[in-house]
Design a protein around this motif. Structure first.
Motif, PDB file in Angstrom:
ATOM      1  N   ARG A   1      -4.329   7.547  -3.594  1.00  0.00           N
ATOM      2  CA  ARG A   1      -3.961   6.161  -3.349  1.00  0.00           C
ATOM      3  C   ARG A   1      -2.751   5.743  -4.183  1.00  0.00           C
TER       4      ARG A   1
ATOM      5  N   ARG B   1       0.843  -1.191   0.000  1.00  0.00           N
ATOM      6  CA  ARG B   1       0.000   0.000   0.000  1.00  0.00           C
ATOM      7  C   ARG B   1       0.881   1.244   0.000  1.00  0.00           C
TER       8      ARG B   1
ATOM      9  N   LEU C   1      -0.120  -1.986  -7.986  1.00  0.00           N
ATOM     10  CA  LEU C   1      -1.284  -1.298  -7.431  1.00  0.00           C
ATOM     11  C   LEU C   1      -2.263  -0.815  -8.492  1.00  0.00           C
TER      12      LEU C   1
END
Length: 351
Positions: A137, A130, A170
């Motif tokens: 994000r 993350r 991601l």
């Protein structure tokens, strides 16, 4: 609290199953598309593809990948052909394949899988990743999950090749920069990775060379960061989650909608890819997720389905349309959360 378990409650069961086998971890491979189960052609089907199926179903390691309808012939449709997994994907829908429903097969070529049936240890799965403390994000301090705890990455040897892998994993486009020296703030707790050395072609950060997990000579003032190209110029609103809703694009610092003229699955596929939301399930027209507000930025969008971003697709010039908001385009994506059985296992171990 147990945030992973809370997340689990919102994740639908995986749209993959094995049928006609002796148990739930062996049988003919079937996938759900357009609310209908269908089979997978065995052209190019091998153990790397079977590995992804076994992982996704929490069925352990692959034992074999039989073709030629080993577990009986399925029924129409045949949804996938020429599936080509690297073996690192978390779901079969992330693997390369022909477009849904395009094939030259018959049900005598239905693909199957036989898995060991014993769930693999969590360490066998790609390391969770993350970005935190960033503006979106797709930008922030890099953190990885190990032994049920999030920890940081040291910036020793950290560079664009490493950042490229993070962005790819991601679903955040390409790497713009690889900030060092805790650019996005100091982390806490463990520093899990040091001297990461990616070529830039890896599918996951866990595939890159590095010191053993937890071995380092760093402090949190050296935490590594990443800034990706960031698909924030497109979003889905009014849906049940971030991977479904009315399509809105950012132009001149203002959000606006997309007209549904010529809107279809190829266009939806690009939106889903850009948002890191897996494959497209549907491309609803006629303001399925409610009417947007002025402006209507795009009309006559025409994607091939291979573009990395909606802005790369053909369309009328920005702001030129003959539409009203009753024609706002929408998208429903499959999503790219960890497989449901894997989340169950992780939830049990952590909580």
């Amino acid at each position: 609290s147990c945030p992973l378990c809370s997340l689990l409650l919102s994740v639908p069961p995986t749209e993959l199953r094995l049928v006609n086998g002796p148990n739930q971890c062996a049988g003919r491979v079937e996938v759900l598309h357009h609310q209908q189960w269908g089979t997978v052609c065995d052209d190019g089907w091998d153990l790397e593809d079977a590995k992804v199926v076994c992982w996704q179903l929490s069925c352990g390691a692959p034992i074999s990948a039989p073709g030629w309808a080993r577990f009986g012939r399925g029924y129409d449709p045949i949804w996938l052909e020429e599936v080509s997994c690297s073996g690192t994907e978390s779901a079969l829908t992330e693997c390369r394949a022909k477009p849904w429903g395009v094939h030259s097969c018959h049900h005598g070529e239905d693909a199957s899988v036989v898995c060991s049936g014993n769930p693999l240890p969590l360490s066998s799965y790609p390391m969770a990743l993350r970005l935190v403390n960033g503006p979106s994000r797709c930008a922030g301090r890099v953190e990885v999950l190990h032994q049920h705890q999030w920890g940081t990455v040291c910036d020793d040897e950290w560079g664009l090749s490493d950042a490229e892998v993070v962005c790819r994993q991601l679903g955040c486009g390409t790497a713009v920069s690889a900030p060092s020296l805790a650019h996005f703030g100091r982390g806490r707790g463990h520093i899990w990775l040091d001297e990461v050395n990616c070529t830039g072609t890896e599918a996951a950060l866990s595939e890159c060379r590095a010191k053993p997990k937890g071995v380092h000579n760093c402090h949190h003032g050296e935490d590594a960061g990443v800034v990706c190209s960031d698909p924030s110029e497109v979003r889905l609103v009014n849906g049940s989650n971030r991977c479904s809703g009315r399509v809105e694009v950012l132009h001149n610092q203002q959000w606006g909608s997309v007209c549904d003229d010529s809107w279809g699955l190829d266009d939806a596929e690009v939106v889903c890819r850009q948002l890191g939301c897996g494959t497209a399930i549907s491309a609803p027209p006629r303001a399925r997720f409610g009417l947007g507000y002025e402006p209507i930025w795009l009309d006559d969008v025409n994607c091939t389905g291979s573009e990395a971003a909606l802005s790369e697709c053909g369309a009328r010039p920005w702001g030129e349309s003959n539409c009203n908001h009753g024609e706002d385009a929408s998208v429903v994506c499959l999503g790219k959360l960890p497989p449901y059985p894997f989340m169950v296992q992780l939830c049990k171990e952590q909580c």
